[in-house]
Design a protein around this motif. Structure first.
Motif, PDB file in Angstrom:
ATOM      1  N   THR A  65       0.824  -1.199   0.000  1.00  0.00           N
ATOM      2  CA  THR A  65       0.000   0.000   0.000  1.00  0.00           C
ATOM      3  C   THR A  65       0.862   1.254   0.000  1.00  0.00           C
ATOM      4  O   THR A  65       2.035   1.220   0.378  1.00  0.00           O
ATOM      5  CB  THR A  65      -0.916   0.019   1.228  1.00  0.00           C
ATOM      6  OG1 THR A  65      -0.113  -0.064   2.401  1.00  0.00           O
ATOM      7  CG2 THR A  65      -1.884  -1.155   1.194  1.00  0.00           C
ATOM      8  N   GLY A  66       0.283   2.354  -0.413  1.00  0.00           N
ATOM      9  CA  GLY A  66       0.974   3.638  -0.404  1.00  0.00           C
ATOM     10  C   GLY A  66       2.153   3.662  -1.365  1.00  0.00           C
ATOM     11  O   GLY A  66       2.111   3.087  -2.448  1.00  0.00           O
ATOM     12  N   LYS A  67       3.223   4.348  -0.950  1.00  0.00           N
ATOM     13  CA  LYS A  67       4.422   4.467  -1.785  1.00  0.00           C
ATOM     14  C   LYS A  67       5.525   3.515  -1.329  1.00  0.00           C
ATOM     15  O   LYS A  67       6.697   3.779  -1.507  1.00  0.00           O
ATOM     16  CB  LYS A  67       4.945   5.907  -1.732  1.00  0.00           C
ATOM     17  CG  LYS A  67       3.942   6.926  -2.256  1.00  0.00           C
ATOM     18  CD  LYS A  67       4.555   8.291  -2.467  1.00  0.00           C
ATOM     19  CE  LYS A  67       5.170   8.833  -1.200  1.00  0.00           C
ATOM     20  NZ  LYS A  67       5.733  10.171  -1.331  1.00  0.00           N
ATOM     21  N   LYS A  68       5.115   2.371  -0.722  1.00  0.00           N
ATOM     22  CA  LYS A  68       6.110   1.460  -0.161  1.00  0.00           C
ATOM     23  C   LYS A  68       6.994   0.814  -1.211  1.00  0.00           C
ATOM     24  O   LYS A  68       8.112   0.422  -0.897  1.00  0.00           O
ATOM     25  CB  LYS A  68       5.427   0.374   0.663  1.00  0.00           C
ATOM     26  CG  LYS A  68       4.835   0.898   1.935  1.00  0.00           C
ATOM     27  CD  LYS A  68       4.246  -0.224   2.742  1.00  0.00           C
ATOM     28  CE  LYS A  68       3.437   0.349   3.869  1.00  0.00           C
ATOM     29  NZ  LYS A  68       2.330  -0.492   4.253  1.00  0.00           N
ATOM     30  N   TRP A  69       6.528   0.682  -2.452  1.00  0.00           N
ATOM     31  CA  TRP A  69       7.387   0.086  -3.481  1.00  0.00           C
ATOM     32  C   TRP A  69       8.652   0.923  -3.660  1.00  0.00           C
ATOM     33  O   TRP A  69       9.722   0.385  -3.940  1.00  0.00           O
ATOM     34  CB  TRP A  69       6.656  -0.030  -4.813  1.00  0.00           C
ATOM     35  CG  TRP A  69       5.671  -1.144  -4.880  1.00  0.00           C
ATOM     36  CD1 TRP A  69       4.337  -1.031  -5.117  1.00  0.00           C
ATOM     37  CD2 TRP A  69       5.905  -2.543  -4.694  1.00  0.00           C
ATOM     38  NE1 TRP A  69       3.734  -2.266  -5.092  1.00  0.00           N
ATOM     39  CE2 TRP A  69       4.682  -3.215  -4.842  1.00  0.00           C
ATOM     40  CE3 TRP A  69       7.042  -3.299  -4.423  1.00  0.00           C
ATOM     41  CZ2 TRP A  69       4.563  -4.599  -4.728  1.00  0.00           C
ATOM     42  CZ3 TRP A  69       6.915  -4.673  -4.305  1.00  0.00           C
ATOM     43  CH2 TRP A  69       5.695  -5.304  -4.455  1.00  0.00           C
ATOM     44  N   ASP A  70       8.528   2.236  -3.510  1.00  0.00           N
ATOM     45  CA  ASP A  70       9.703   3.107  -3.681  1.00  0.00           C
ATOM     46  C   ASP A  70      10.377   3.446  -2.353  1.00  0.00           C
ATOM     47  O   ASP A  70      11.593   3.629  -2.305  1.00  0.00           O
ATOM     48  CB  ASP A  70       9.281   4.406  -4.378  1.00  0.00           C
ATOM     49  CG  ASP A  70       8.740   4.147  -5.775  1.00  0.00           C
ATOM     50  OD1 ASP A  70       9.362   3.334  -6.488  1.00  0.00           O
ATOM     51  OD2 ASP A  70       7.721   4.753  -6.138  1.00  0.00           O
ATOM     52  N   ASP A  71       9.611   3.567  -1.264  1.00  0.00           N
ATOM     53  CA  ASP A  71      10.160   4.040   0.005  1.00  0.00           C
ATOM     54  C   ASP A  71      10.703   2.930   0.897  1.00  0.00           C
ATOM     55  O   ASP A  71      11.678   3.124   1.610  1.00  0.00           O
ATOM     56  CB  ASP A  71       9.092   4.815   0.785  1.00  0.00           C
ATOM     57  CG  ASP A  71       8.691   6.092   0.069  1.00  0.00           C
ATOM     58  OD1 ASP A  71       9.408   6.494  -0.866  1.00  0.00           O
ATOM     59  OD2 ASP A  71       7.657   6.681   0.433  1.00  0.00           O
ATOM     60  N   LYS A  72      10.077   1.765   0.882  1.00  0.00           N
ATOM     61  CA  LYS A  72      10.500   0.665   1.754  1.00  0.00           C
ATOM     62  C   LYS A  72      11.778   0.042   1.193  1.00  0.00           C
ATOM     63  O   LYS A  72      11.878  -0.215   0.001  1.00  0.00           O
ATOM     64  CB  LYS A  72       9.387  -0.371   1.850  1.00  0.00           C
ATOM     65  CG  LYS A  72       9.587  -1.438   2.893  1.00  0.00           C
ATOM     66  CD  LYS A  72       8.331  -2.278   2.998  1.00  0.00           C
ATOM     67  CE  LYS A  72       8.521  -3.466   3.911  1.00  0.00           C
ATOM     68  NZ  LYS A  72       8.458  -3.107   5.313  1.00  0.00           N
ATOM     69  N   THR A  88      15.478  -1.147  -2.863  1.00  0.00           N
ATOM     70  CA  THR A  88      14.066  -0.844  -2.690  1.00  0.00           C
ATOM     71  C   THR A  88      13.240  -2.084  -3.022  1.00  0.00           C
ATOM     72  O   THR A  88      13.705  -3.000  -3.710  1.00  0.00           O
ATOM     73  CB  THR A  88      13.609   0.308  -3.599  1.00  0.00           C
ATOM     74  OG1 THR A  88      13.762  -0.101  -4.957  1.00  0.00           O
ATOM     75  CG2 THR A  88      14.410   1.568  -3.330  1.00  0.00           C
ATOM     76  N   LYS A  90      10.755  -2.274  -4.969  1.00  0.00           N
ATOM     77  CA  LYS A  90      10.467  -2.344  -6.404  1.00  0.00           C
ATOM     78  C   LYS A  90      11.580  -3.098  -7.129  1.00  0.00           C
ATOM     79  O   LYS A  90      11.328  -3.968  -7.960  1.00  0.00           O
ATOM     80  CB  LYS A  90      10.323  -0.937  -6.985  1.00  0.00           C
ATOM     81  CG  LYS A  90       9.936  -0.935  -8.461  1.00  0.00           C
ATOM     82  CD  LYS A  90       9.874   0.467  -9.007  1.00  0.00           C
ATOM     83  CE  LYS A  90       8.505   1.041  -8.734  1.00  0.00           C
ATOM     84  NZ  LYS A  90       8.273   2.337  -9.371  1.00  0.00           N
TER      85      LYS A  90
END
Length: 142
Positions: A65-72, A88, A90
């Motif tokens: 959820t959210g922008k986790k593909w880029d931020d996590k 990342t 992604k």
């Protein structure tokens, strides 16, 4: 009346197939961890490996959820000075999509010998096919 305690020789293991397509990672991982640990059985005993085998297919289609593909980020260290690596989610999905689900489920299992034994009951595949047809796994809707 005494409390029922299961024994290793009395445990029956089933096989389940879970389709991870369009499922949220954390919610999926917590349900899988429950089945691997055996907490869905009425005879659950904490010190016995009562869990079932879980085969996860379509691991590359899991959602965050959210922008986790880029931020996590996933961090690893080589144990040398300055040897920290980060990637990342992604990039991790493109490189090794199975690892994302394995890491999430492993963190929800006990961190001891029993947890390591339970983790071997998780089989994750990035595509829709798996080599466990001989075990006749049941489809599990989570």
């Amino acid at each position: 009346m005494s409390t029922y305690m299961a024994k290793n020789e009395n445990v029956e293991c089933n096989w389940y197939v879970v389709d991870a397509a369009d499922k949220t990672l954390g919610r999926l991982a917590s349900e899988i961890a429950q089945y691997i640990r055996g907490k869905h059985k009425p005879t659950f005993t904490p010190h016995v490996d009562m869990g079932d085998y879980v085969v996860v297919v379509n691991a590359e289609k899991v959602k965050l959820t959210g922008k986790k593909w880029d931020d996590k980020k996933h961090y690893s260290h080589t144990n040398y000075p300055g040897g920290i690596n980060e990637i990342t989610y992604k990039e991790l999905r493109d490189k090794n999509p199975e690892f994302i689900i394995e890491k999430a489920v492993k963190g929800m299992l006990p961190h001891n010998k029993l947890g390591r034994k339970m983790f071997k009951k998780l089989k994750v595949y990035s595509g829709p096919n798996h080599p466990h047809q001989a075990q006749q796994p049941e489809k599990l809707e989570l």
